[in-house]
Design a protein around this motif. Structure first.
Motif, PDB file in Angstrom:
ATOM      1  N   CYS A  57       0.827  -1.202   0.000  1.00 27.71           N
ATOM      2  CA  CYS A  57       0.000   0.000   0.000  1.00 27.71           C
ATOM      3  C   CYS A  57       0.862   1.253   0.000  1.00 27.71           C
ATOM      4  N   ALA A 103      -3.036  -4.838   0.372  1.00 25.18           N
ATOM      5  CA  ALA A 103      -3.678  -3.536   0.199  1.00 25.18           C
ATOM      6  C   ALA A 103      -3.249  -2.857  -1.098  1.00 25.18           C
ATOM      7  N   HIS A 121      -4.343   0.819  -2.500  1.00 28.04           N
ATOM      8  CA  HIS A 121      -4.877   1.565  -1.367  1.00 28.04           C
ATOM      9  C   HIS A 121      -3.873   2.564  -0.813  1.00 28.04           C
ATOM     10  N   TRP A 125      -7.916   3.401   2.318  1.00 26.39           N
ATOM     11  CA  TRP A 125      -8.743   4.071   1.313  1.00 26.39           C
ATOM     12  C   TRP A 125      -8.452   3.444  -0.045  1.00 26.39           C
ATOM     13  N   ARG A 126      -9.491   3.014  -0.753  1.00 26.52           N
ATOM     14  CA  ARG A 126      -9.293   2.409  -2.066  1.00 26.52           C
ATOM     15  C   ARG A 126      -9.198   3.489  -3.137  1.00 26.52           C
ATOM     16  N   ASP A 172      -7.928   2.736  -6.510  1.00 25.16           N
ATOM     17  CA  ASP A 172      -7.660   2.153  -7.833  1.00 25.16           C
ATOM     18  C   ASP A 172      -8.919   1.978  -8.668  1.00 25.16           C
ATOM     19  N   THR A 173     -10.012   2.643  -8.276  1.00 21.12           N
ATOM     20  CA  THR A 173     -11.256   2.567  -9.044  1.00 21.12           C
ATOM     21  C   THR A 173     -11.334   3.741 -10.017  1.00 21.12           C
ATOM     22  N   THR A 198     -12.062   0.591   2.452  1.00 22.46           N
ATOM     23  CA  THR A 198     -12.023  -0.873   2.441  1.00 22.46           C
ATOM     24  C   THR A 198     -11.941  -1.432   3.851  1.00 22.46           C
ATOM     25  N   ASP A 254     -15.223  -2.898   3.476  1.00 22.91           N
ATOM     26  CA  ASP A 254     -15.842  -2.605   2.177  1.00 22.91           C
ATOM     27  C   ASP A 254     -17.002  -1.627   2.312  1.00 22.91           C
TER      28      ASP A 254
END
Length: 458
Positions: free
Chosen positions: A12, A57, A60, A392-393, A395-396, A418, A430
């Protein structure tokens, strides 16, 4: 999790928010029990014993958990009202409704407020509750119960009001306590709930509401009470030009001088808003290390103005972020305040040099820990500190093309959470809370909001 058990988070980006703003583009964090054991670049050390979980991760950013320094949970059930009012008109419009709250309403509102914050990355929350109608039940106990069920670290600022309309204040007379009653109840709350240990999950502050709803005697004796009990002090200060005028007319001085005359400046004090501060006010806060809870969305919603946060920081004033009551910040989320703090302050005199993304993140983490008096325990990712952290995600679609993860978090859309850990215990997975039912809370808050509206209309 037992003290000898470990969770390893790897692959991460990490923003530690330590004194050097250390960051790792690809790193690891090891949690042992309720503490951060180690962190750094690359993969975790080999040979770690009692690893009960490994988290990949990838994609993230890991940061300290967000710290909310000012809020009014009961307002969750009066959101969307008086949306075009300034502060004083807004208070006059809503006080008669707020004065009808009771324990079930406050419990449901606290659940809603806490759930919204926790699922958005808040690991340390606070509530400034100051409305205690007669025969309304155990309101402080209901708020603390909701915080414990959600799993967040929590400070209850036990508020009070004793200056009603007949004494020149804004609240209706039936919504205030007596001086003696407020002090007695506040002391009892501190003695029942305050924990001063390193890893305390519940703390209490003494928190008379504001100069326009509290007598000079309650401010002065409240400060004496807090220092006798060894707890912090919190109130509203310098929020609007109307408050400035009120203080000059009633006390012959501005809010900061008035607060200093009543014992309300000091390193054990933090105040909400502090929008209308001149150079001498900021100097007094810096000299005394008095903290500020900056609430950019609420200040904008109520047209209060732009707080001089860059000047406060330059002077050495501790500054954190606050949601403020959800009747003046309907989203009820702190991560939006990172973005709004940066953007709104750039509308002020310092323009693009006002704040950057990393300063905004610091306000929401370490700055908040400072003003709550817990910077030695939380607010940054460092070995020995409590394991309060968020994944914190990024990669979207919303963030994947933003190269700088901190800029993505602060300036981008709200990032999915996440995982969120408090005291080494995961409370969010999630984007869903693990220990309370969000859908049930939504139904309960709607029902209590409707019940309050019916009672207030009678």
């Amino acid at each position: 999790m037992a003290a000898d058990q470990r969770i390893v988070i790897e692959n991460c980006s990490i923003a530690t928010v330590d004194a050097h703003d250390t960051e790792y583009p690809d790193g690891y964090v090891v949690i042992a029990g309720n503490r951060i054991e180690s962190l750094g670049a690359g993969r975790a050390p080999e040979g770690l014993e009692n690893v009960v979980r490994r988290i990949d991760a990838t994609g993230h950013l890991v940061t300290p958990g967000l710290v909310n320094t000012h809020h009014h949970y009961y307002q969750w059930i009066t959101r969307g009202l008086a949306t075009d009012h300034n502060l004083f008109d807004w208070l006059v419009a809503l006080y008669p409704t707020w004065a009808r709250i009771d324990e079930p309403m406050v419990y449901a509102a606290a659940q809603g407020s806490l759930a919204m914050m926790a699922r958005g990355g808040v690991t340390t929350a606070m509530d400034h509750h100051y409305v205690y109608p007669k025969d309304s039940g155990d309101l402080s106990g209901a708020i603390i119960r909701a915080a414990r069920e959600t799993g967040v670290r929590f400070t209850l600022a036990r508020g009070s009001m004793d200056r009603g309309e007949k004494d020149g204040g804004l609240p209706p007379d039936f919504a205030v306590e007596t001086l003696e009653g407020a002090l007695t109840a506040t002391e009892a709350t501190v003695k029942e709930y305050h924990d001063d240990s390193f890893d305390a999950m519940t703390q209490v502050a003494v928190a008379p509401c504001s100069p326009f709803s509290v007598s000079t005697e309650l401010l002065r004796e409240g400060a004496e009470l807090a220092r006798r009990l060894g707890v912090r002090l919190h109130t509203h200060g310098s929020e609007t030009v109307e408050e400035e005028k009120f203080c000059h007319e009633l006390f012959g001085m501005g809010p900061t001088d008035y607060f200093e005359s009543t014992g309300w400046l000091g390193e054990d004090v933090w105040m909400a808003h502090c929008v209308h501060m001149n150079d001498s006010d900021i100097a007094a806060f810096a000299r005394t290390r008095t903290g500020v809870a900056h609430c950019p969305s609420s200040n904008a919603r109520l047209a209060a103005g732009i707080a001089r946060v860059p000047d406060m920081l330059a002077a050495g004033v501790p500054v954190g972020l606050g949601v403020d009551g959800t009747a003046s910040n309907e989203s009820g989320e702190l991560h939006t305040e990172l973005r709004n703090a940066l953007l709104i302050n750039r509308l002020g005199a310092h323009k693009e040099a006002a704040l950057d993304a990393r300063q905004a993140l610091r306000l929401g983490t370490y700055g908040g820990a400072q003003v709550l008096g817990r910077a030695d325990q939380i607010g940054s990712l460092e070995p020995g500190k409590l394991a309060d952290l968020v994944l914190w995600r990024l990669d979207t679609l919303a963030h994947a093309s933003i190269a700088d993860p901190v800029a993505a978090l602060v300036l981008g859309a709200a990032a999915p959470v996440t995982a969120s850990f408090v005291n080494g215990r995961q409370i969010v997975e999630d984007n869903r809370l693990l220990y309370v039912d969000e859908d049930a809370i939504a139904r309960a808050t709607r029902a209590e909001a409707q019940r309050l509206a019916r009672i207030a209309a009678q």
